[in-house]
Design a protein around this motif. Structure first.
Motif, PDB file in Angstrom:
ATOM      1  N   ARG A  19       2.257  -6.486  -3.712  1.00 33.50           N
ATOM      2  CA  ARG A  19       1.113  -5.597  -3.844  1.00 33.50           C
ATOM      3  C   ARG A  19       1.078  -4.566  -2.722  1.00 33.50           C
ATOM      4  NH1 ARG A  19      -4.484  -5.660  -5.532  1.00 33.50           N
ATOM      5  NH2 ARG A  19      -5.843  -4.795  -3.921  1.00 33.50           N
ATOM      6  N   GLU A  20       1.385  -4.989  -1.499  1.00 38.69           N
ATOM      7  CA  GLU A  20       1.327  -4.094  -0.349  1.00 38.69           C
ATOM      8  C   GLU A  20       2.296  -2.925  -0.506  1.00 38.69           C
ATOM      9  OE1 GLU A  20       1.592  -7.390  -0.201  1.00 38.69           O
ATOM     10  OE2 GLU A  20      -0.464  -7.832   0.431  1.00 38.69           O
ATOM     11  N   LYS A  21       3.481  -3.186  -1.054  1.00 37.26           N
ATOM     12  CA  LYS A  21       4.461  -2.122  -1.241  1.00 37.26           C
ATOM     13  C   LYS A  21       3.975  -1.134  -2.303  1.00 37.26           C
ATOM     14  CE  LYS A  21       9.360  -1.275  -2.240  1.00 37.26           C
ATOM     15  NZ  LYS A  21      10.670  -1.917  -2.519  1.00 37.26           N
ATOM     16  N   ASN A  22       3.406  -1.645  -3.382  1.00 38.41           N
ATOM     17  CA  ASN A  22       2.888  -0.764  -4.429  1.00 38.41           C
ATOM     18  C   ASN A  22       1.737   0.093  -3.914  1.00 38.41           C
ATOM     19  OD1 ASN A  22       4.636  -1.579  -6.574  1.00 38.41           O
ATOM     20  ND2 ASN A  22       3.441  -3.448  -6.803  1.00 38.41           N
ATOM     21  N   LEU A  23       0.852  -0.508  -3.128  1.00 32.88           N
ATOM     22  CA  LEU A  23      -0.269   0.243  -2.581  1.00 32.88           C
ATOM     23  C   LEU A  23       0.202   1.291  -1.580  1.00 32.88           C
ATOM     24  CD1 LEU A  23      -2.901  -2.593  -2.112  1.00 32.88           C
ATOM     25  CD2 LEU A  23      -3.060  -0.647  -3.676  1.00 32.88           C
ATOM     26  N   ALA A  24       1.188   0.940  -0.764  1.00 37.97           N
ATOM     27  CA  ALA A  24       1.721   1.907   0.200  1.00 37.97           C
ATOM     28  C   ALA A  24       2.318   3.107  -0.525  1.00 37.97           C
ATOM     29  CB  ALA A  24       2.768   1.246   1.089  1.00 37.97           C
TER      30      ALA A  24
END
Length: 208
Positions: A12-17
């Protein structure tokens, strides 16, 4: 989102970044006669619980019945992949063309904000993107003639998008062997900027 789980394993963190860095997407809601879409810049807050944006008063989404379920689709680079790049047919038979791409979908609820939220939003939006430009002093609304900005602000309205889920597709040939992916990436590296960006991502992405 692509149904193959090999392309949907990024956190999720990579997608949000990725969505935060792009800061631009397609906002869509269901209208009375079908889907309605608008291309919009947006700002995600620190914990990505919501995004803020603005729309022209005349935009159909701005005039829709809100709050309403909504989607923001954020696209990255994409490139056509030729089967010939995988290697000789005798070694890699029966391949078909495909398309590699990056996309993130933010799902949530779109709601209007009070008029007083508009000026802080547009100032924060311009500050975010001006800050990314190297070699110049950031533009601010203080450079505008007195009274000009308030007149322009009357043409737009502020909105908040409350994020409820995040999905990402990083389709980079993870379903192929490292050798085949390397051949395709090498061919892409000789293409246009989008193809070169996909080539770089293919080299960085682990095989699923």
């Amino acid at each position: 989102m692509h149904p193959n789980p090999a392309f949907r394993q990024d956190p999720r963190e990579k997608n949000l970044a990725f969505a935060r860095a792009r800061g631009f997407g397609i906002l869509s809601i269901n209208g009375p006669e079908g889907p309605i879409a608008a291309h919009i810049p947006f700002l995600l807050n620190d914990d990505a619980s919501f995004a803020e944006m603005h729309l022209a008063r005349s935009n159909p989404i701005a005039r829709a019945a809100l709050p309403a379920p909504a989607l923001i689709a954020v696209s990255g680079p994409d490139a056509y992949i030729s089967p010939d790049w995988y290697g000789p047919h005798s070694e890699v038979p029966d391949q078909v063309p495909t398309w590699n791409y990056i996309a993130v979908h933010l799902r949530g609820t779109l709601e209007p904000l009070p008029d007083g939220a508009l000026r802080p939003h547009v100032d924060a939006l311009s500050a975010e993107h001006e800050g990314r430009i190297a070699g110049k002093r950031p533009w601010t609304s203080a450079k505008m003639t007195e009274g000009a900005l308030p007149r322009m602000l009357r043409m737009i309205l502020p909105f908040r998008f409350r994020v409820t889920s995040v999905e990402g597709t990083w389709k980079l040939n993870q379903n192929k062997t490292p050798e085949i992916r390397a051949r395709a990436a090498q061919a892409l590296s000789r293409g246009d900027p989008a193809a070169q960006a996909i080539a770089t991502l293919m080299k960085e992405q682990p095989t699923g």
